[in-house]
Design a protein around this motif. Sequence first.
Motif, mmCIF file in Angstrom:
data_model
loop_
_atom_site.group_PDB
_atom_site.id
_atom_site.type_symbol
_atom_site.label_atom_id
_atom_site.label_comp_id
_atom_site.label_asym_id
_atom_site.label_seq_id
_atom_site.Cartn_x
_atom_site.Cartn_y
_atom_site.Cartn_z
ATOM 1 N N LEU A 64 0.580 -1.100 0.392
ATOM 2 C CA LEU A 64 0.324 -0.219 0.465
ATOM 3 C C LEU A 64 0.784 1.105 -0.312
ATOM 4 O O LEU A 64 2.211 1.626 0.415
ATOM 5 N N LEU A 65 0.949 2.005 -0.861
ATOM 6 C CA LEU A 65 1.643 3.738 -0.889
ATOM 7 C C LEU A 65 0.826 4.632 -0.630
ATOM 8 O O LEU A 65 1.749 5.302 -0.087
ATOM 9 N N ASP A 66 -0.485 4.910 -0.696
ATOM 10 C CA ASP A 66 -1.203 5.926 -0.215
ATOM 11 C C ASP A 66 -2.326 5.499 -0.156
ATOM 12 O O ASP A 66 -3.797 5.458 -0.881
ATOM 13 N N PRO A 67 -3.020 5.570 0.899
ATOM 14 C CA PRO A 67 -4.388 4.890 1.329
ATOM 15 C C PRO A 67 -5.031 5.333 0.882
ATOM 16 O O PRO A 67 -4.606 6.782 1.279
ATOM 17 N N VAL A 68 -6.200 5.446 1.004
ATOM 18 C CA VAL A 68 -7.715 6.582 0.846
ATOM 19 C C VAL A 68 -8.168 7.105 2.007
ATOM 20 O O VAL A 68 -8.750 6.109 2.844
ATOM 21 N N ALA A 69 -8.665 8.295 2.212
ATOM 22 C CA ALA A 69 -8.911 8.593 3.373
ATOM 23 C C ALA A 69 -10.511 8.158 3.461
ATOM 24 O O ALA A 69 -11.329 7.946 2.391
ATOM 25 N N SER A 70 -11.005 7.502 4.859
ATOM 26 C CA SER A 70 -12.377 7.480 5.198
ATOM 27 C C SER A 70 -12.853 9.040 5.280
ATOM 28 O O SER A 70 -12.716 9.448 5.732
ATOM 29 N N VAL A 71 -14.485 9.107 5.114
ATOM 30 C CA VAL A 71 -15.400 10.308 5.515
ATOM 31 C C VAL A 71 -15.272 10.213 6.820
ATOM 32 O O VAL A 71 -15.256 11.554 7.221
ATOM 33 N N ALA A 72 -15.372 9.315 7.578
ATOM 34 C CA ALA A 72 -15.203 9.684 8.950
ATOM 35 C C ALA A 72 -14.397 9.992 9.580
ATOM 36 O O ALA A 72 -13.760 10.590 10.719
ATOM 37 N N ALA A 73 -12.687 10.268 8.876
ATOM 38 C CA ALA A 73 -11.618 10.397 9.321
ATOM 39 C C ALA A 73 -11.469 11.613 10.476
ATOM 40 O O ALA A 73 -12.395 12.880 9.195
ATOM 41 N N ASN A 74 -10.913 11.874 11.438
ATOM 42 C CA ASN A 74 -11.238 12.901 11.949
ATOM 43 C C ASN A 74 -10.004 13.895 10.700
ATOM 44 O O ASN A 74 -8.780 13.426 10.846
ATOM 45 N N MET A 75 -10.377 15.183 10.681
ATOM 46 C CA MET A 75 -9.472 16.069 9.849
ATOM 47 C C MET A 75 -9.827 17.375 10.479
ATOM 48 O O MET A 75 -10.254 18.071 11.233
ATOM 49 N N SER A 76 -8.820 18.830 10.786
ATOM 50 C CA SER A 76 -8.683 20.177 10.970
ATOM 51 C C SER A 76 -10.338 20.563 10.244
ATOM 52 O O SER A 76 -10.270 20.656 9.235
ATOM 53 N N ALA A 77 -10.568 21.366 11.181
ATOM 54 C CA ALA A 77 -12.494 22.251 10.067
ATOM 55 C C ALA A 77 -11.097 23.057 8.997
ATOM 56 O O ALA A 77 -11.965 23.289 8.165
ATOM 57 N N ARG A 78 -9.934 23.432 9.163
ATOM 58 C CA ARG A 78 -9.794 24.528 7.974
ATOM 59 C C ARG A 78 -9.053 23.241 7.329
ATOM 60 O O ARG A 78 -8.504 24.117 6.074
ATOM 61 N N GLU A 79 -9.244 22.443 7.394
ATOM 62 C CA GLU A 79 -8.368 21.442 6.292
ATOM 63 C C GLU A 79 -9.344 20.777 5.132
ATOM 64 O O GLU A 79 -10.443 20.624 5.374
ATOM 65 N N ARG A 80 -8.993 21.463 3.552
ATOM 66 C CA ARG A 80 -10.227 20.742 2.708
ATOM 67 C C ARG A 80 -9.170 19.698 2.094
ATOM 68 O O ARG A 80 -8.033 19.831 1.648
ATOM 69 N N ARG A 81 -10.313 18.547 1.239
ATOM 70 C CA ARG A 81 -9.661 17.995 0.460
ATOM 71 C C ARG A 81 -9.575 17.874 -0.812
ATOM 72 O O ARG A 81 -10.407 19.079 -1.254
ATOM 73 N N THR A 82 -8.586 16.840 -1.427
ATOM 74 C CA THR A 82 -8.507 17.402 -3.158
ATOM 75 C C THR A 82 -9.844 17.352 -3.469
ATOM 76 O O THR A 82 -10.764 16.255 -3.001
ATOM 77 N N PRO A 83 -9.916 17.570 -4.637
ATOM 78 C CA PRO A 83 -11.433 16.615 -5.347
ATOM 79 C C PRO A 83 -11.319 15.963 -5.659
ATOM 80 O O PRO A 83 -12.110 14.802 -5.807
ATOM 81 N N GLU A 84 -10.028 15.115 -6.135
ATOM 82 C CA GLU A 84 -9.653 13.566 -6.212
ATOM 83 C C GLU A 84 -10.166 12.986 -5.386
ATOM 84 O O GLU A 84 -10.857 11.485 -4.936
ATOM 85 N N GLU A 85 -9.982 13.358 -4.237
ATOM 86 C CA GLU A 85 -9.986 12.568 -2.171
ATOM 87 C C GLU A 85 -11.221 12.840 -2.539
ATOM 88 O O GLU A 85 -12.483 11.554 -2.068
#
Length: 131
Positions: A64-85
């Motif tokens: 596994l080189l680059d796992p796909v993040a889960s919707v439920a993963a905790n991210m900071s409120a300011r961080e935005r996902r890329t369109p690809e994600e």
Amino acid sequence: MPTGKVRFFDADKGFGFIAEDSGADVFLHANALPEGVTTLKKGARVEFGIVEGRKGAQALSVKLLDPVASVAANMSARERRTPEELVVIIEDVVQLLDGVGEGYRAGRRPDRKLAANVARALRGLADELEK
């Protein structure tokens, strides 16, 4: 070693396919997954060996080189996902909702655990779309 993205993987059936960067599809059996990994998400980047099986190319020793993040993963409120994600997340949510819809068509409500997971996924997606 070749690389590619997981096209799909069905943990219940124990197999899936990788879309090799060169464009070819490679069969992926659960036995080729890294130790401790039981499933792969669509879109995950992997590196693998290839062997010619009875029915064509088959992946071996998947890393596994680059796992796909889960919707439920905790991210900071300011961080935005890329369109690809977001594309992968939206596709996963659509599949989840399709399964729930099929249950309702058959006259069944989802169990509490599934209902809670669907609600959490929808809330997570809604939060992402509002960022």
